[in-house]
Design an enzyme around this catalytic site. Structure first.
Site, PDB file in Angstrom:
ATOM      1  N   GLU A   1      74.247  69.562  12.733  1.00 45.14           N
ATOM      2  CA  GLU A   1      73.166  69.377  11.770  1.00 45.14           C
ATOM      3  C   GLU A   1      72.971  70.618  10.898  1.00 45.14           C
ATOM      4  OE1 GLU A   1      70.375  66.211  14.119  1.00 45.14           O
ATOM      5  OE2 GLU A   1      70.710  68.175  14.948  1.00 45.14           O
TER       6      GLU A   1
ATOM      7  N   CYS B   1      69.188  78.291  25.854  1.00 46.81           N
ATOM      8  CA  CYS B   1      67.794  78.771  25.894  1.00 46.81           C
ATOM      9  C   CYS B   1      66.884  77.638  26.388  1.00 46.81           C
ATOM     10  CB  CYS B   1      67.345  79.179  24.495  1.00 46.81           C
ATOM     11  SG  CYS B   1      68.363  80.493  23.800  1.00 46.81           S
TER      12      CYS B   1
ATOM     13  N   ASN C   1      58.306  74.583  19.598  1.00 49.43           N
ATOM     14  CA  ASN C   1      58.370  73.221  19.058  1.00 49.43           C
ATOM     15  C   ASN C   1      58.827  72.286  20.159  1.00 49.43           C
ATOM     16  OD1 ASN C   1      57.796  73.893  16.266  1.00 49.43           O
ATOM     17  ND2 ASN C   1      59.767  74.925  16.302  1.00 49.43           N
TER      18      ASN C   1
ATOM     19  N   CYS D   1      62.831  74.912  14.650  1.00 47.43           N
ATOM     20  CA  CYS D   1      63.505  75.811  15.574  1.00 47.43           C
ATOM     21  C   CYS D   1      63.520  75.237  17.000  1.00 47.43           C
ATOM     22  CB  CYS D   1      62.770  77.141  15.553  1.00 47.43           C
ATOM     23  SG  CYS D   1      63.697  78.423  16.323  1.00 47.43           S
TER      24      CYS D   1
HETATM   25  S1  SF4 Z   1      71.228  77.341  19.416  1.00 44.93           S
HETATM   26 FE1  SF4 Z   1      70.192  79.356  19.489  1.00 44.93          FE
HETATM   27  S2  SF4 Z   1      68.201  78.902  20.405  1.00 44.93           S
HETATM   28 FE2  SF4 Z   1      69.532  77.134  20.859  1.00 44.93          FE
HETATM   29  S3  SF4 Z   1      70.446  77.525  22.864  1.00 44.93           S
HETATM   30 FE3  SF4 Z   1      71.851  78.343  21.341  1.00 44.93          FE
HETATM   31  S4  SF4 Z   1      71.295  80.509  21.102  1.00 44.93           S
HETATM   32 FE4  SF4 Z   1      69.575  79.469  22.133  1.00 44.93          FE
END
Ligand code: SF4
Length: 330
Positions: free
Chosen positions: A78, A102, A272, A315
Site C-alpha cells: 500500500e 512492532c 491507531n 500509522c
Molecule cells: S512497518 Fe514499521 S511500524 Fe510496522 S512493524 Fe515494520 S518497522 Fe514496525
C-alpha cells in the site's frame, strides 16, 4: 528524440527500466539514449506497457488516499497520499510485510514476505495521480532492512533527467538498526531522518519493537544523533505514547537526558487501532500533559496528527491486503 515505438525498443533492451539508475542505463545505451529513456519514463504517462506494479484499488478520505498495488507475484503493498497545507506527501512501502513486528502495527503481523525491488519502490511514486512534493518511507516495511534497494530508489528519484525529486523532500523513517544507521550516516545524500524510538528503556523497547531486541537503545540514539550532526539535519524522534507503558516520569527524564541541547524534534503519536486490540489509546489530556512536561524540561515537542484513520491508512494500520476496504493497514 525517439518516437514511442523507439522508446519501447530501448525499454526492451533494458528490461525492467524503473530499477536502473541513469549511470547503469548509460553504460548500456550511451548518454543520448539513456537521457531519452529517462524522460520517456518519468516525464510522461504513456508508459503503461513497462510497469511491474498495478493499482488494484483506492480508498479516499477527506485529505488522504490509500492505493493498493499488486506486484507481479500477486503480492500486495500500500501507498498513501496525504494532502497537507504545503502540498502532497506520499507514504511509500519498502517491503512486503515486515520482519520487525512492532506490537502496534498491522504491517508486521505476518512477518516479512520479501523485499521490494528499487523499481517497485520508484513505481509507487510514478503511477500516483497526484503531484507529490514529499516522499516519506514510512509505509509497509522497515526501509533500512532493504538498504540497497532504498538507496538506489532514492538516487533514481533524484535524477535531474527523471523526476528530479529534491533530496530535502525525502524522509526515511526507521526503527533504527544500528549498523544500517551508521551506514546511512556515511552516504552522500542529505535526506531527512525519523527515528521511531517509542521507548526510553531497553526493556520497554524490546516489548514494543521486538524486531530490534538485538540493538542497544543507547547505541541507536547515538547513531541517530550522529546522523543529525554529520548532515546538519534536525532528526525527528517518533514516540508512540502508550499509557502506563512508556509515559512514566523516568521515561521523561531519560528522553531529556538524551535530547536536551540536541537538534531534535520529538513527535508524539497516538495509537491507531488495529485488529490486535491489546493496546490502549492515550486520552487527549494525558498526551498534552506528557508533551508539556517534556517541553518544560527543554525539549522541542509536537503531537503528530494522524491522517486516514477512517480508511485504515494511518500509522500502524497498513496491512497490504486485498480487498483494502476490509484491510487494516502505516
Ligand atoms: S512497518 Fe514499521 S511500524 Fe510496522 S512493524 Fe515494520 S518497522 Fe514496525
Amino acid at each position: 528524440m525517439k518516437n514511442l515505438q523507439g522508446n519501447y525498443s530501448l525499454v526492451s533492451i533494458i528490461g525492467d527500466p524503473f530499477g536502473f539508475t541513469r549511470d547503469e542505463i548509460t553504460s548500456v545505451l550511451g548518454e543520448y539514449d539513456s537521457k531519452t529513456l529517462y524522460s520517456f519514463l518519468y516525464k510522461n504517462t504513456s508508459h503503461k506497457k513497462v510497469h511491474t506494479i498495478w493499482i488494484k484499488d483506492m480508498l479516499k478520505d477527506t485529505d488522504t488516499e490509500k492505493y493498493l498495488y499488486e506486484l507481479t507475484d500477486n503480492k500486495y503493498i500500500e501507498t498513501v497520499c496525504i494532502k497537507r497545507r504545503t502540498g502532497m506527501t506520499a507514504c511509500v512501502s519498502t517491503q512486503v510485510g515486515c520482519p520487525v513486528q512492532c506490537i502496534f502495527c498491522e504491517s508486521g503481523r505476518n512477518g516479512l514476505t520479501r523485499n521490494l525491488t528499487a523499481s517497485e519502490i520508484v513505481q509507487q511514486i510514478v503511477f500516483l495521480k497526484n503531484k507529490i512534493n514529499r516522499i516519506v518511507f514510512m509505509g509497509i516495511g522497515e526501509p533500512l532492512y532493504n538498504y540497497d534497494a532504498l538507496i538506489k530508489a532514492i538516487h533514481i528519484l533524484r535524477d535531474r533527467d527523471g523526476l528530479d525529486f529534491p533530496t530535502d523532500g525525502i524522509t526515511v523513517s526507521t526503527v533504527g538498526p544500528v549498523m544500517q544507521l551508521k551506514k546511512l550516516r556515511e552516504e552522500h545524500i542529505k535526506i531527512q531522518l525519523v527515528l521511531s524510538l517509542h521507548a526510553a528503556t531497553q526493556k520497554t523497547r524490546d516489548y514494543i519493537i521486538p524486531g530490534m531486541a538485538g540493538n542497544d537503545i543507547e547505541e541507536t540514539v547515538k547513531a541517530a544523533l550522529s546522523y543529525s550532526q554529520r548532515h546538519n539535519r534536525k532528526v525527528s524522534i517518533a514516540y508512540l505514547v502508550l499509557p502506563g507503558i512508556n509515559n512514566n516520569y523516568s521515561d521523561i527524564k531519560q528522553l531529556v537526558e538524551w535530547f536536551k541541547h540536541e537538534n531534535v524534534m520529538i513527535n508524539l503519536l497516538e495509537y491507531n487501532e488495529t485488529n490486535k486490540g491489546i493496546l490502549k489509546k492515550i486520552n487527549k489530556n494525558e498526551i498534552i500533559k506528557f508533551k508539556n512536561k517534556l517541553e518544560d524540561l527543554g525539549l522541542e515537542v509536537n503531537i503528530r496528527v494522524s491522517h486516514g484513520r477512517n480508511i485504515k491508512a494511518a500509522c500502524g494500520q497498513l496491512a497490504g491486503k486485498y480487498n483494502i476496504s476490509g484491510a487494516n493497514c502505516t
